[in-house]
Enzyme design. Structure first.
Site, short mmCIF file in Angstrom:
data_model
loop_
_atom_site.label_atom_id
_atom_site.label_comp_id
_atom_site.label_asym_id
_atom_site.label_seq_id
_atom_site.Cartn_x
_atom_site.Cartn_y
_atom_site.Cartn_z
N ALA A 311 -15.73 60.40 36.11
CA ALA A 311 -15.23 59.32 36.06
C ALA A 311 -14.88 58.86 34.64
O ALA A 311 -13.78 58.30 34.33
CB ALA A 311 -15.83 58.23 36.91
N ASP A 357 25.48 59.82 7.96
CA ASP A 357 26.75 59.85 7.78
C ASP A 357 27.64 58.59 7.84
O ASP A 357 27.21 57.88 8.68
CB ASP A 357 27.61 60.95 8.66
#
Length: 969
Positions: A311, A357
């Site tokens: 667990a 760009d």
């Protein structure tokens, strides 16, 4: 052409690839006839669909997906699960030995929980796989073909034999093709042949069959067009291609783990070792303190220890991580940012520089030719976009001469052009928007409204590329002519005279300076400039037409093309700056144009006035902050000098793709995480070198898309900034669920460890049997907590909306760990509080403890089950409430508390399931719980809220400390 041995036409189109001869030894017309296609029109859409249905998609076979049953069994492939299964088998054996009385509840419940966990694991894997498959579809390659006589873009998987495939620089060849046209066509075939140099292609038939590397009239699937243009007939698809024959089965490739994956696995491994050690201590303490008087008690101790280990170890972290990333990336894709690799999100969120760009990314990429300057005068074109409507007005010079010369300029630009303009369903373009601007202008100039002069027949061409910055064609326009368009400063060097009305006047040095000054003036106004030129083409051999024929040209004029900035770009640049991200604009435009656009967008400040008539543009030091640096200046810098310049420069103009690579490397050497955009084939090296290569989805070539880690579907800079924001949110969400899972598991470990080790100090024991071994929680209860509180809330936090403004803090440094010391301190503190509150409730509910006070009215034999049930509920509810705490390390749990519906659903589901486990008789037997009265539930609710109060207090203290530090600074 060289004629090879004639091949029977029916054999070329033979449906059996093994029986089909090599088409390279046949002429293009013969191949086209064999495959039933007209080279000038291509296949019809109906015929292409029929062939696709008959022969299947154009794709290579992949390894089959792992079946569900095997993935289900793989969920149990964990040493701790093996150990738990062994403990279950031992428990069953002990139950049988002791007479098989009743039902082996613990064994049955543990097996059920393990199966439920396995089902959850398979479900998570399926969702992640589906998300990745959806992303693969979004990033699928496309090809341009002639269908129904028109140029069309189709998915490369839909290519069929007989298709006429059109190739241009940057394309990834989608199938095996027999070339019918090749204009300066060079293809990189290293993926097939291993040769690093591109291969020049022709259309001549071979005298005999040759090896793949020597088939100069063939283009093969998976190779890349480096330069030039061409078209040809698809002769093989899918596994029938050369690459398909080499790879008879394309296996899935193993990828290296990213730093995030490595860290998560390391956390799981480290915690696993620690928790196993604690589990061993717990089991040893139980045996030493209470003894093991029977095999059944020994089995119970073993189940307890192993259950705690199973667990507490977050073995599901990698699966949850993959699913959270997949869901996050899918959400990004819906917003036009398509990540090709899930784990690139981690890098994207750390980006410190965006190299973008200009055209189409910071601007709209709706090129409109607005003005033409010639020796005969200036002409302006009204209208915007690709609708060929708008008045043509003469601004200066004699109208007749100005219009005539403008026609000459536009005619040359529309001839040296590979774009197409269609108006069947609204005006749309295929190809480069800058070239399309000439086609629109030609229609505006047409002799009849909305029409244009027929395009001249093209005989040969020298294609445009980023190094030459110009393109030339040899056409039959009455007499043969050469038409050239390109960057004005570059093209001017190839011109010896200028067209002035009907005369050709030699270009003097003074006139050249005047022309460059005109270009600079247009650039200052934000225009993108192109020039056109031409000359007589009589006597030029089309087969030998090349760069040597681009001399002695006649200058026609220069055009100003406007590409307005995107309205959202300036705000996005400001958002990036606020987030500590520097925007660097890279363009092939004139430096003055670049500086003007950059200033308008807030990328940089407008520099001082330009040097008239020069290419350098702004007069400034390249090393000053916000400087505009030209390609020529870059060439003069060594790497050390470039490193210094790259730290300050925000605009690069007149640069080539090779410069992009140097810029990326320089920025990375200074410790920056660089995102670089690109669209051309030569941008691929820079995109591969960048930390995040961003390929344009609209204007980007297939080669660039393959090289990038992200595809920008709308070519919009604002989408990049939004993607970075979402990348940061995803990384934040990963930190949230890591903190949640680990603090919850720490609470379980503290409860069991201190509950066993300090049982004597706290006076914890079973009132009905004080001598019996005491454990705070049962093995089945621990596994239940793991099932209910781990997966669903963690996944809900993985899709949590932004809680804190992630764009007001600097980028994460590459070396920063996902779990740093402050977070580990928070995890340990939260775990200790959970353990302390749980043990306090257990102690209060039992007699003989330090704070006993809730035993009145509870029968002795029920006191331990009731106390354990209360502690069980408190731990579950604290972990569920802790999910709200972990949404932010600084903001209150009540801030935007209801913005995540999935988190509320998972928490409410956990509460309902927990109540059922406590109150349903069958589940009481399975999990060792007892019904609680209203008073007990009220105590459970109040105790569970302690974790919220604790976290709010910690955050308040941190806020006060930060406030005091700000005041001092």
């Amino acid at each position: 052409m060289t004629s090879g041995p004639k091949t029977p036409l029916h054999e070329l189109g033979d449906p059996d690839p093994a029986a089909r001869p090599d088409p390279s030894t046949s002429e293009p017309d013969e191949v086209a006839e064999a495959f039933g296609v007209d080279l000038s029109a291509g296949l019809s859409s109906q015929e292409a669909l029929r062939r696709l249905q008959e022969h299947g998609p154009n794709e290579l076979r992949h390894a089959e997906r792992e079946p569900v049953w095997r993935r289900f069994l793989r969920q149990f492939a964990d040493p701790l699960v093996y150990l738990l299964l062994v403990a279950v088998v031992i428990s069953l054996a002990a139950w049988l030995i002791e007479g098989a009385v009743g039902v082996p509840v613990d064994a049955v419940v543990i097996l059920a929980i393990l199966i439920a966990n396995a089902v959850l694991g398979v479900t998570q894997e399926n969702k992640a796989s589906d998300a990745v498959a959806a992303l693969s579809t979004m990033t699928a390659a496309t090809s341009r073909v002639l269908r129904d006589g028109r140029l069309a873009t189709v998915p490369s998987t839909d290519l069929v034999t007989g298709d006429v495939l059109v190739l241009a620089e940057g394309d990834s060849v989608g199938a095996d093709v027999r070339l019918a046209e090749a204009h300066s066509l060079r293809i990189q075939e290293s993926s097939l042949t291993g040769e690093s140099e591109p291969v020049g292609k022709t259309v001549d038939g071979l005298a005999e069959a040759a090896a793949v590397g020597d088939r100069t009239n063939m283009a093969h699937k998976g190779t890349a067009v480096v330069s030039g243009t061409g078209r040809g007939v698809v002769v093989a698809t899918g596994m029938d291609t050369e690459v398909g024959r080499i790879a008879t089965l394309l296996e899935e490739t193993e990828s290296e783990d990213t730093p995030l994956q490595v860290e998560v696995r390391s956390i799981s491994r480290t915690l696993g070792i620690a928790v196993i050690a604690i589990a061993v201590v717990v089991m040893a303490a139980l045996i030493l303190v209470n003894g093991a008087h029977s095999g059944g008690e020994l089995v119970e101790v073993l189940l307890m220890g192993v259950s705690l280990a199973v667990a507490a170890v977050p073995e599901g972290l990698p699966a949850i991580l993959s699913l959270v990333l997949a869901l996050g990336v899918r959400a990004m894709a819906r917003r036009n940012a398509v990540m090709k690799n899930l784990h690139s999100v981690e890098t994207l969120g750390s980006a410190s520089v965006i190299c973008s760009d200009k055209t189409g990314t910071l601007t709209r990429n709706e090129m409109t030719l607005r003005t033409v300057l010639t020796a005969s005068g200036a002409v302006t074109f009204q209208g915007t976009g690709y609708q060929p409507s708008g008045a043509v007005e003469v601004e200066s010079g004699p109208r007749e001469d100005a219009i005539a010369q403008t026609r000459r300029v536009i005619r040359a630009g529309a001839s040296a052009n590979d774009a197409q303009l269609t108006g069947d369903d609204g005006w749309q373009i295929q190809g480069d928007p800058t070239e399309a601007a000439f086609l629109v202008a030609a229609r505006k100039l047409g002799p009849v409204g909305g029409s244009a002069e027929p395009a001249p027949r093209r005989m040969a061409e020298v294609p445009f590329n980023s190094e030459r910055k110009m393109m030339s064609v040899l056409v039959e326009d009455g007499p043969w002519r050469v038409f050239t368009k390109g960057a004005p400063d570059v093209l001017l060097e190839h011109c010896s005279s200028e067209q002035v009305a009907d005369r050709r006047v030699p270009l003097t040095g003074e006139r050249r300076q005047q022309l460059l000054a005109d270009v600079t003036r247009l650039s200052e106004q934000g225009y993108r400039t192109l020039a056109t030129a031409g000359k007589d083409g009589e006597g030029i051999d089309p087969r030998a037409f090349g760069e040597g024929d681009e001399s002695g040209l006649i200058w026609f004029g220069v055009v100003g093309i406007i590409d307005p900035p995107r309205t959202e770009a300036a705000e996005a640049v400001a958002d990036a700056h606020r987030a500590g991200i520097r925007t660097v604009m890279i363009t092939g435009d004139h430096p003055v144009t670049a500086a003007r656009i950059a200033a308008d967008l807030g990328v940089s400040e407008l520099p001082r006035g330009p040097a008239r008539g020069t290419e350098q543009g702004p007069q400034q030091n390249p090393e000053q902050a916000g400087a505009t640096v030209s390609g020529r200046e870059l060439d003069a810098l060594d790497d050390a000098a470039l490193d210094d310049v790259a730290e300050r420069a925000t605009v690069y103009a007149r640069v080539s793709p090779e410069h992009k690579l140097r810029i990326v490397d320089a920025l990375q050497r200074r410790g920056n995480v660089v995102a670089m955009t690109g669209d051309g084939v030569n941008d691929a090296p820079a995109l591969k070198s960048a930390d995040i290569g961003i390929a344009m989805g609209i204007t980007g070539t297939e080669v660039t898309k393959e090289a990038g880690q992200m595809i920008l579907a709308d070519d919009n800079y604002a989408t990049i900034v939004e993607a970075i924001r979402r990348g940061r949110v995803i990384v934040d969400n990963i930190r949230k669920f890591l903190r949640y899972l680990l603090s919850s598991n720490m609470g379980e470990v503290c409860t069991i460890f201190f509950g066993v080790v300090l049982a004597g100090v706290l006076g914890l024991s079973d009132p009905a049997d004080p001598a019996a071994a005491f454990v705070p929680l049962l093995a089945t209860q621990i596994l239940w907590i793991n099932l209910v509180t781990d997966s669903a809330p963690a996944l809900a936090m993985g899709v949590d909306p932004q809680i804190d403004d992630v764009m007001v803090r600097p980028p994460r440094r590459p070396g920063d760990r996902m779990l740093d010391r402050p977070m580990w301190a928070t995890i340990l503190g939260t775990g200790l509080v959970m353990g302390a509150v749980t043990l306090f409730i257990l102690d209060v509910a039992l007699p003989g403890g330090l704070w006993s006070g809730m035993v009145h009215g509870v029968p002795v034999d029920e006191q331990l089950p009731v106390a354990r049930t209360m502690a069980f509920c408190v731990l579950v509810f604290m972990q569920l409430l802790n999910a709200f705490n972990t949404r932010s390390a600084t903001s209150s749990a009540f801030h935007r508390m209801f913005s995540n519906k999935w988190l509320w659903a998972s928490v409410l589901l956990g509460v309902v399931l927990q109540v059922l486990v406590v109150e349903v008789p069958l589940l009481q037997v399975a999990f060792g719980t007892a019904s609680l009265d209203v008073g007990h539930w009220l105590v459970v609710a109040a105790a569970s809220l302690v974790i919220v109060v604790y976290e709010e207090a910690v955050k308040a203290v941190k806020w006060l400390v930060r406030r005091r530090l700000v005041r001092r600074s």
